[in-house]
Motif scaffolding. Sequence first.
Motif, PDB file in Angstrom:
ATOM      1  N   SER A  51       0.994  -1.172   0.059  1.00 59.51           N
ATOM      2  CA  SER A  51      -0.137   0.034   0.000  1.00 59.51           C
ATOM      3  C   SER A  51       0.931   1.330  -0.006  1.00 59.51           C
ATOM      4  CB  SER A  51      -1.062   0.023   1.266  1.00 59.51           C
ATOM      5  OG  SER A  51      -1.559   1.269   1.385  1.00 59.51           O
ATOM      6  N   ARG A  52       0.935   2.107  -0.920  1.00 61.36           N
ATOM      7  CA  ARG A  52       1.541   3.293  -1.242  1.00 61.36           C
ATOM      8  C   ARG A  52       1.045   4.222  -0.135  1.00 61.36           C
ATOM      9  NH1 ARG A  52       1.661   4.716  -7.141  1.00 61.36           N
ATOM     10  NH2 ARG A  52      -0.609   4.470  -6.747  1.00 61.36           N
ATOM     11  N   SER A  53      -0.291   4.324   0.281  1.00 63.70           N
ATOM     12  CA  SER A  53      -0.799   5.384   1.173  1.00 63.70           C
ATOM     13  C   SER A  53      -0.468   4.939   2.449  1.00 63.70           C
ATOM     14  CB  SER A  53      -2.224   5.605   0.764  1.00 63.70           C
ATOM     15  OG  SER A  53      -2.924   4.509   0.841  1.00 63.70           O
ATOM     16  N   ARG A  54      -0.604   3.739   2.582  1.00 61.45           N
ATOM     17  CA  ARG A  54      -0.585   3.190   4.279  1.00 61.45           C
ATOM     18  C   ARG A  54       0.979   2.811   4.686  1.00 61.45           C
ATOM     19  NH1 ARG A  54      -5.066   0.162   2.984  1.00 61.45           N
ATOM     20  NH2 ARG A  54      -3.877  -1.670   3.239  1.00 61.45           N
TER      21      ARG A  54
END
Length: 139
Positions: free
Chosen positions: A80-83
Amino acid sequence: MSGTSSTPSTPSGTTGTPGDAAGPGQGLDPAIADRLKRTPDGLLPAIAQQYDTGEVLMLGWMDDEALHRTLTTGRCTYWSRSRREYWVKGDTSGHVQHVKSVALDCDADTVLVQVDQVGAACHTGARTCFDADVLPLGR
């Protein structure tokens, strides 16, 4: 991961930078790892496709460790690039992706994962991530 990250490692399963959990070259077969062409942040786009219908379900991102986990567990694991952490599709939603096959494209810069999707593939609850916003063609 073939020198794509200079960030200090974090323990397996925690947040950080792609590749931190396994460290360079650990986990994924070196013969596969050496072939991969990753983004500057060490990732590969991974297309999930329903194995029996050909329906394109979603696009996620994998590093070497996520690909290794996908190949060895039979469940899709993504970065997950966001998390900034690994996630196994379906662990929280129940919408599991059972891996049927994994293939590299001709340039070894994209992974195609054929899956048996249980429930919705999209985080919005839709079957796929690609059916809600079809763009008009200018023909």
